[in-house]
Write an enzyme that holds these catalytic residues in place. Structure first.
Site, mmCIF file in Angstrom:
data_model
loop_
_atom_site.group_PDB
_atom_site.id
_atom_site.type_symbol
_atom_site.label_atom_id
_atom_site.label_comp_id
_atom_site.label_asym_id
_atom_site.label_seq_id
_atom_site.Cartn_x
_atom_site.Cartn_y
_atom_site.Cartn_z
ATOM 1 N N ILE A 1 0.823 -1.211 0.000
ATOM 2 C CA ILE A 1 0.000 0.000 0.000
ATOM 3 C C ILE A 1 0.857 1.261 0.000
ATOM 4 O O ILE A 1 0.348 2.361 -0.190
ATOM 5 C CB ILE A 1 -0.958 0.024 1.207
ATOM 6 C CG1 ILE A 1 -0.183 0.034 2.529
ATOM 7 C CG2 ILE A 1 -1.907 -1.159 1.161
ATOM 8 C CD1 ILE A 1 -1.056 0.245 3.742
ATOM 9 N N ALA B 1 5.260 2.495 -0.827
ATOM 10 C CA ALA B 1 6.625 2.078 -1.141
ATOM 11 C C ALA B 1 7.538 3.286 -1.113
ATOM 12 O O ALA B 1 7.166 4.369 -1.555
ATOM 13 C CB ALA B 1 6.676 1.400 -2.512
ATOM 14 N N ALA B 2 8.718 3.109 -0.570
ATOM 15 C CA ALA B 2 9.726 4.168 -0.526
ATOM 16 C C ALA B 2 11.093 3.526 -0.694
ATOM 17 O O ALA B 2 11.207 2.312 -0.880
ATOM 18 C CB ALA B 2 9.631 4.945 0.789
ATOM 19 N N SER B 3 12.126 4.351 -0.639
ATOM 20 C CA SER B 3 13.466 3.839 -0.898
ATOM 21 C C SER B 3 13.942 2.881 0.184
ATOM 22 O O SER B 3 14.704 1.958 -0.086
ATOM 23 C CB SER B 3 14.443 5.004 -1.024
ATOM 24 O OG SER B 3 14.430 5.790 0.158
ATOM 25 N N GLY C 1 11.965 0.892 2.097
ATOM 26 C CA GLY C 1 11.154 -0.307 2.227
ATOM 27 C C GLY C 1 9.741 -0.075 1.746
ATOM 28 O O GLY C 1 9.468 0.885 1.026
ATOM 29 N N GLN C 2 8.841 -0.956 2.153
ATOM 30 C CA GLN C 2 7.450 -0.842 1.730
ATOM 31 C C GLN C 2 6.536 -1.408 2.806
ATOM 32 O O GLN C 2 6.982 -2.063 3.747
ATOM 33 C CB GLN C 2 7.239 -1.559 0.398
ATOM 34 C CG GLN C 2 7.557 -3.036 0.409
ATOM 35 C CD GLN C 2 7.702 -3.600 -1.003
ATOM 36 O OE1 GLN C 2 8.275 -2.960 -1.883
ATOM 37 N NE2 GLN C 2 7.179 -4.800 -1.215
ATOM 38 N N VAL C 3 5.227 -1.145 2.644
ATOM 39 C CA VAL C 3 4.236 -1.512 3.659
ATOM 40 C C VAL C 3 3.170 -2.403 3.034
ATOM 41 O O VAL C 3 2.626 -2.075 1.979
ATOM 42 C CB VAL C 3 3.582 -0.251 4.262
ATOM 43 C CG1 VAL C 3 2.511 -0.641 5.273
ATOM 44 C CG2 VAL C 3 4.627 0.629 4.919
ATOM 45 N N LYS D 1 5.684 -3.490 7.848
ATOM 46 C CA LYS D 1 6.699 -2.643 7.219
ATOM 47 C C LYS D 1 7.943 -3.492 6.960
ATOM 48 O O LYS D 1 8.550 -4.017 7.900
ATOM 49 C CB LYS D 1 7.015 -1.465 8.137
ATOM 50 C CG LYS D 1 7.913 -0.410 7.530
ATOM 51 C CD LYS D 1 8.048 0.771 8.486
ATOM 52 C CE LYS D 1 8.943 1.853 7.907
ATOM 53 N NZ LYS D 1 9.072 3.010 8.835
ATOM 54 N N ASP E 1 9.761 14.386 11.545
ATOM 55 C CA ASP E 1 9.356 14.438 10.139
ATOM 56 C C ASP E 1 7.834 14.480 10.019
ATOM 57 O O ASP E 1 7.225 13.584 9.433
ATOM 58 C CB ASP E 1 9.922 13.210 9.410
ATOM 59 C CG ASP E 1 9.821 13.332 7.900
ATOM 60 O OD1 ASP E 1 9.720 14.472 7.404
ATOM 61 O OD2 ASP E 1 9.844 12.293 7.210
#
Length: 695
Positions: free
Chosen positions: A265, A267-269, A271-273, A287, A421
């Site tokens: 659902i 995604a980033a550099s 990892g992902q969820v 995660k 953040d």
């Protein structure tokens, strides 16, 4: 990482919570039961038994709306043998374990079918592109070459250095140098930098995001462009994600989760969820860290350390503590890929707000978490800047804006542990207008003594005392006490006069105040700690969100009660022991000055005697003429290098056309050397120009 979680609030709107008697690590346990499994999975997962005991912990409300009890990891005991030392019964992914009822009688739960007609999970999220394991960026390959990665990093650094050199060199502008031309070229370089950072992957994406908070170190054009940096890269394949989870947790996916959604659902550099459902029906998110990330960080940071050390020794990069900045960034990066640390942060953040019912923090499922895999309570909500969705649900946007700022003031002034953040992707709104926080990898902590110094700084600013402000900044290690600080004092006093002399209608925004602070730091020996910049950046971001939610939003109105509380506290302290301490300190200073007075008088007498006898000599140098002559000499040498380099280049082209490749190659090498000498000369000219501006 949690940017898309906030858009999922409608997925569970009409679904009825299901109560099961399967294993539940956070559900209410009425029975004492045991479960056994014989699934063999490599060397990490052998036959084990999970034993649960009734929890006496306070009840809480789970995401499914039912009362749950948090069971600590100590309540879970894994054994290789059966209940009475016998072999345990096997289960597959859909099987439920055998259990005992409250009277101690054994009862067996029937194996569930492998495929169900109705899923616990909502429809998959669209818009997240899955990257096949054999494609993608070079850094996405777990078997990439360390040498090739180092070459990529240094190629990027050298290219950036050349671009910056030409941006700052007046001779490199066709038609003459102007500030507008320089700003335009810097914007082009900043845009190139942002795209290059995305190509270089996780390390540089995170460093770019950190750099976007450091207006005190980098040009405004670079900071503005890096602030647009979106950590969006394609997700890696579901097969790789599942293999990674199983390797980290030591058991098959089907044993740990009743359902596991393969489509991520978010995604980033890093990892992902993925969404999942536990065997007790609890909805969670998993995660998953990108495989090979630690190795990539090690290679990149090893090269970046060499670059930081070069910057530290080079006069052309100013007097900033580049090695210290590198160490801060490296610490933050390694903390972000430690999911155990993130889980601890989430638990601590949850405890800090346990008595505030309008702040929600996802619950950590420790028994399904490891260093590189983190399982959290699924807490969907409306993204805080999704105005249409907020309006459709009838939310009070003014109250939400005030709560966002108030929650952060509590973090800074009371708990000392803050979310570093808080961008819109990490903030969402629940159905009762509670604020939901996501992603606890980047957190900041203000120690007790630092918080006291910050409060002293606040009081000094309120009193418009530039001298005290400077001393507090030195205590905070934000100001380097080197040389004559009279110019710094004038800058600080000017800032205070402009800040506090405005009427309420003229109050600057926090972003403008932050820009003023960083503008002062460009020409003065300031060195803002990363914690300070994170706080300023976070407040600026939240204030921007506040204005989006409510055009009439006022940070001053929200912060006024907290500021008044601090001032009242200061007045109470002054009437007590602090007043005695101040009097004692002033008495000590007066005594020290009195004792040193004879020595000072003696030094004055010696100076006067030398002046009368003619022994005192004053040496005066015409520095401007010397600098001008030196600059002219450097430019003459640069001109000569250019002529020689151009001549050798022409010779090389001529001999190359005639077939004399050996002579041509030698000429090209010589031309390259002279071009490097030209660049070196221009760098020396830039140093002289900067030195002239400083005096």
């Amino acid at each position: 990482m949690a940017a898309l979680l906030a858009s999922q609030s409608c997925c569970y709107g009409g679904e009825t919570a299901r109560v099961t008697k399967a294993i539940g690590f956070s559900s209410s346990l009425e029975n004492h039961f045991t479960g056994e499994a014989t699934q063999c999975y490599g060397s990490k997962s052998k036959r084990f038994r999970i034993e649960m005991r009734q929890s006496e912990l306070p009840s809480k409300v789970g995401i499914n709306g039912r009362s749950v009890k948090m069971v600590p990891a100590s309540e879970v005991v894994k054994r290789k043998d059966g209940v009475n030392g016998s072999a345990g019964k096997g289960v597959n992914g859909a099987s439920l374990v055998s259990s005992r009822n409250i009277n101690g009688a054994a009862s067996t739960l029937v194996k569930a079918p492998k495929k169900t007609t109705e899923s616990y999970l909502p429809p998959p999220v669209e818009g997240v592109r899955v990257l096949p394991s054999d494609e993608g960026f070079s850094w996405a390959d777990e078997n990439y070459s360390s040498l090739q990665r180092s070459i990529d990093v240094w190629s990027f650094v050298i290219s950036l250095r050349i671009r910056i050199l030409f941006d700052n060199s007046k001779w490199a502008y066709v038609g003459g140098f102007t500030e507008e031309k320089q700003k335009s070229r810097r914007r082009e370089t900043a845009s190139w930098l942002r795209e290059s950072v995305l190509q270089l992957g996780p390390t540089f994406i995170k460093l770019g995001q950190l750099s976007s908070t450091r207006s005190d170190l980098f040009p405004r054009e670079f900071v503005d462009e890096l602030s647009k940096l979106q950590d969006r890269v394609p997700a890696f394949s579901p097969e790789k994600a599942k293999r990674f989870i199983e390797a980290e947790l030591g058991a098959p996916i089907s044993v740990m989760y009743k359902e596991f959604e393969e489509q991520p659902i978010a995604a980033a550099s890093l990892g992902q969820v993925h969404r999942a459902v536990l065997h007790n029906g609890e909805k969670v998110v998993v995660k998953v860290q990108r495989p090979g990330l630690k190795k990539l960080f090690d290679i990149d940071l090893r090269n970046l350390k060499l670059i930081a050390e070069y910057f530290q020794k080079s006069e052309s990069f100013g007097t900033n503590d580049w090695v210290g900045i590198y160490e801060e960034c490296a610490l933050i990066l390694y903390q972000e890929i430690d999911y155990i640390n993130e889980a601890k942060n989430a638990d601590r953040f949850r405890r800090d707000f346990r008595n505030i019912n309008w702040v929600r923090v996802p619950l950590v499922y420790w028994d399904y978490s490891a260093m590189k895999v983190l399982t959290l309570e699924y807490v969907p909500g409306v993204k805080i800047n999704n105005l249409d969705a907020l309006a459709a649900r009838g939310f009070n946007r003014s109250r939400i804006a005030s709560r966002a700022i108030e929650a952060y003031l509590i973090q800074i002034l009371k708990t000392g542990f803050f979310h570093a953040d808080p961008h819109p992707g990490n903030l969402a709104i629940d159905v009762d207008e509670s604020i939901i926080y996501y992603d606890f990898g980047m957190m900041g902590e203000i120690k007790t003594f630092t918080r006291k110094r910050l409060l002293d700084l606040f009081y000094s600013v309120y009193e418009k005392d530039a001298k005290k402000v400077m001393q507090n900044l030195i205590d905070l290690e934000a100001l380097q006490p080197t040389g004559d600080l009279s110019s710094v004092r004038r800058s600080v006093q000017f800032f205070l006069d402009n800040l506090l002399s405005q009427s309420p209608d003229q109050q600057q925004t926090l972003a403008a105040i932050g820009e003023d602070l960083f503008a002062i730091s460009q020409d003065q020996p300031f060195r803002f700690p990363s914690t300070f910049t994170f706080v300023i950046r976070a407040f600026s971001t939240l204030e921007g969100i506040g204005y989006i939610l409510d055009p009439e939003f006022s940070f001053v109105k929200v912060a006024a009660p907290y500021a008044q509380e601090l001032l009242d506290l200061k007045q109470r302290q002054r009437s007590g022991t602090q007043l005695v301490q101040e009097i004692r300190k002033q008495a000590d200073d007066a005594r020290s000055s009195t004792l040193s007075m004879p020595y000072r008088v003696q030094r004055i007498e010696e100076f006067v005697k030398e002046l009368d006898s003619g022994d005192l000599k004053l040496r005066v140098r015409v520095l401007e003429s010397e600098r001008a002559a030196r600059k002219a000499t450097i430019l003459q040498m640069a001109t000569m290098y250019t002529v020689l380099g151009g001549t050798l280049l022409n010779i090389g082209v001529t001999f190359s056309n005639q077939g004399s490749q050996l002579v041509a190659n030698g000429s090209f090498i010589g031309a390259g050397i002279f071009m490097l000498l030209v660049l070196r000369s221009m760098q020396r000219v830039n140093k002289l120009d900067k030195f002239e501006k400083m005096i």
